[in-house]
Enzyme design. Structure first.
Site, PDB file in Angstrom:
ATOM      1  N   HIS A  51       2.913   1.748  -0.278  1.00 46.73           N
ATOM      2  CA  HIS A  51       2.454   1.364  -1.613  1.00 46.73           C
ATOM      3  C   HIS A  51       3.579   1.526  -2.633  1.00 46.73           C
ATOM      4  O   HIS A  51       3.856   2.632  -3.093  1.00 46.73           O
ATOM      5  CB  HIS A  51       1.269   2.251  -1.994  1.00 46.73           C
ATOM      6  N   CYS A  99      -0.658   0.327 -10.938  1.00 50.71           N
ATOM      7  CA  CYS A  99      -0.464  -0.522  -9.767  1.00 50.71           C
ATOM      8  C   CYS A  99      -0.646  -2.011 -10.060  1.00 50.71           C
ATOM      9  O   CYS A  99      -0.252  -2.851  -9.257  1.00 50.71           O
ATOM     10  CB  CYS A  99      -1.411  -0.095  -8.646  1.00 50.71           C
ATOM     11  N   LYS A 107       0.360  -3.507   2.395  1.00 49.67           N
ATOM     12  CA  LYS A 107       0.693  -2.085   2.363  1.00 49.67           C
ATOM     13  C   LYS A 107       0.619  -1.435   3.740  1.00 49.67           C
ATOM     14  O   LYS A 107       1.184  -0.360   3.938  1.00 49.67           O
ATOM     15  CB  LYS A 107      -0.218  -1.357   1.376  1.00 49.67           C
ATOM     16  N   GLU A 148     -12.958  -2.385  -2.751  1.00 52.16           N
ATOM     17  CA  GLU A 148     -12.331  -3.711  -2.812  1.00 52.16           C
ATOM     18  C   GLU A 148     -13.069  -4.699  -1.909  1.00 52.16           C
ATOM     19  O   GLU A 148     -13.277  -5.861  -2.274  1.00 52.16           O
ATOM     20  CB  GLU A 148     -10.859  -3.633  -2.416  1.00 52.16           C
ATOM     21  N   PHE A 156      -4.930   2.767 -11.254  1.00 51.08           N
ATOM     22  CA  PHE A 156      -5.473   3.919 -11.959  1.00 51.08           C
ATOM     23  C   PHE A 156      -5.922   3.493 -13.354  1.00 51.08           C
ATOM     24  O   PHE A 156      -5.397   2.541 -13.930  1.00 51.08           O
ATOM     25  CB  PHE A 156      -4.407   5.013 -12.121  1.00 51.08           C
ATOM     26  N   HIS A 212      -5.331  -5.645  -2.130  1.00 49.23           N
ATOM     27  CA  HIS A 212      -4.633  -4.468  -2.648  1.00 49.23           C
ATOM     28  C   HIS A 212      -4.513  -3.444  -1.513  1.00 49.23           C
ATOM     29  O   HIS A 212      -3.444  -2.868  -1.322  1.00 49.23           O
ATOM     30  CB  HIS A 212      -5.413  -3.893  -3.835  1.00 49.23           C
TER      31      HIS A 212
END
Length: 415
Positions: A344, A166, A339, A318, A403, A307
């Site tokens: 996403h 990402c 998002k 976050e 990830f 994010h």
């Protein structure tokens, strides 16, 4: 060190095709999440996605014959690059070869051509191998995406792919910053694209139990960053690209400047394949690295593009990371999660967030985060809930988490 600016933006998004339509929908809080139409989702627990609208005409960028040999990412990227070049006042068709040799390409993509590869497997294993593409191997190689951009526009500088999950397109912009800072290139075409709407990909994410399943009947409410009742992310596709230039060169040719990429930070928690460390220290450190390079004090930042995936763990951590990075200023810092409006788009999400941040800078309007009906008590910052806000933005941060314990951030400055 040379300064680096963005002079062109192109966008193909679930909530709007083209930069201004994407921005208008985003600032108005209009969602692009809908029931999946690219295949029948009825056998899945997840049935919604951020799909680029059907009005997007792939044949404007890839011929019908060629479309059988490339992934959906190629026409999406080509459309966004074409718009970014036009926006920057550059015409590759009119450039001499020597000038084209000075334009490099860096594409950020998490899945690359996974949708194409999946389709080739389906054709082969259902006995239709004669319909498989002769380009199955090269197209399935993720680096081909950058080559496709270079070939379609004649760019003869470096042609690279960044695939860090990402954070891919955030890292692509960070690497472009470095190339221009040290004089390796003067102009670069950089951005992100992903087109992960395919059955096996959806099934794989579903098995991880990190996708929203409660809102199939109300797709626009499915992506709910920072909301107490969020239940997972919404997968999406799209492309966002930029023309990135050395600042004095851009000024000399009279280009309009959206903003400066002033700093970049990237860290790894070295912790887990998919989970974040609860402490939030490494994403905070990436933000601090970006601000430190830019020489921007945390208290001078007006806006952060989160994010904000709408997963239970990510949003909470976050938020914690932002509190660490900005200390007491975190509660004065306005921010939004794109998002919530588009889902996403995997490796393209960082570029999407940068595009929104630059357009917010341009217009003095910070876009909203929708669907935060009741905030999670642990997500207690200013997420610009529900409605856009007038806001003068001189300094901003675009944040990304991936990830593999990866974290990346860009510091942006109005010029």
């Amino acid at each position: 060190m040379r300064r680096v600016v963005i002079t062109g933006i192109g966008a193909v998004s679930p909530n709007g095709i083209g930069r201004e339509r994407f921005w208008q929908a985003t600032r108005c809080g209009i969602s692009g999440v809908r029931r999946i139409t690219r295949f029948d989702p009825s056998g899945f627990l997840v049935q919604v996605a951020g799909e680029v609208p059907d009005e997007f005409d792939e044949t404007r960028y890839v011929s019908a014959k060629d479309r059988a040999h490339v992934s959906r990412s190629v026409p999406l990227a080509a459309a966004a690059v074409a718009e970014a070049m036009e926006d920057a006042g550059l015409d590759a068709r009119a450039m001499p070869r020597e000038e084209l040799r000075q334009i490099g390409v860096i594409v950020g993509s998490g899945g690359g051509s996974q949708d194409f590869t999946e389709e080739q497997y389906r054709l082969y294993y259902t006995g239709h191998q004669k319909q498989c593409s002769v380009y199955t191997i090269p197209t399935s190689t993720i680096g081909t995406l950058a080559s496709e951009v270079s070939m379609r526009f004649g760019f003869r500088g470096l042609s690279h792919i960044v695939s860090t999950g990402c954070t891919s397109s955030t890292d692509a912009l960070g690497y472009a910053l470095r190339h221009i800072q040290v004089g390796m290139m003067d102009t670069m075409v950089v951005g992100g694209v992903d087109a992960p709407l395919a059955p096996l990909i959806l099934r794989g994410f579903q098995l991880m139990r990190i996708m929203s399943t409660r809102w199939n009947h109300e797709p626009t409410r499915a992506s709910r960053p920072f909301s107490r009742d969020r239940d997972g992310f919404v997968i999406a596709e799209g492309a966002w690209f930029f023309v990135v230039e050395e600042m004095e060169r851009a000024r000399a040719r009279g280009a309009k400047i959206y903003g400066e990429i002033a700093g970049y930070g990237s860290t790894c928690e070295a912790y887990h394949r998919v989970r974040l460390e609860e402490c939030g220290e490494e994403p905070a450190r990436a933000i601090c690295m970006a601000l430190g390079e830019a020489r921007i004090a945390p208290g001078d930042v007006q806006y952060i593009n989160y994010h904000g995936t709408s997963t239970e763990l990510n949003d909470r951590i976050e938020t914690r990371a932002v509190k660490i990075a900005f200390d007491g200023h975190a509660y004065k810092l306005a921010g939004s999660a794109l998002k919530s409006l588009i889902g996403h788009p995997q490796g393209a999400c960082g570029a999407a967030g940068v595009a929104v941040t630059l357009l917010a800078m341009r217009d003095g309007i910070a876009p909203p985060t929708i669907n935060v009906d009741e905030p999670d008590p642990e997500c207690d910052l200013d997420y610009i809930r529900g409605k856009a806000r007038n806001l003068v933005i001189e300094h901003a941060v675009a944040n990304c988490i991936a990830f593999g314990s990866k974290n990346s951030a860009l510091a942006l400055r109005r010029v």
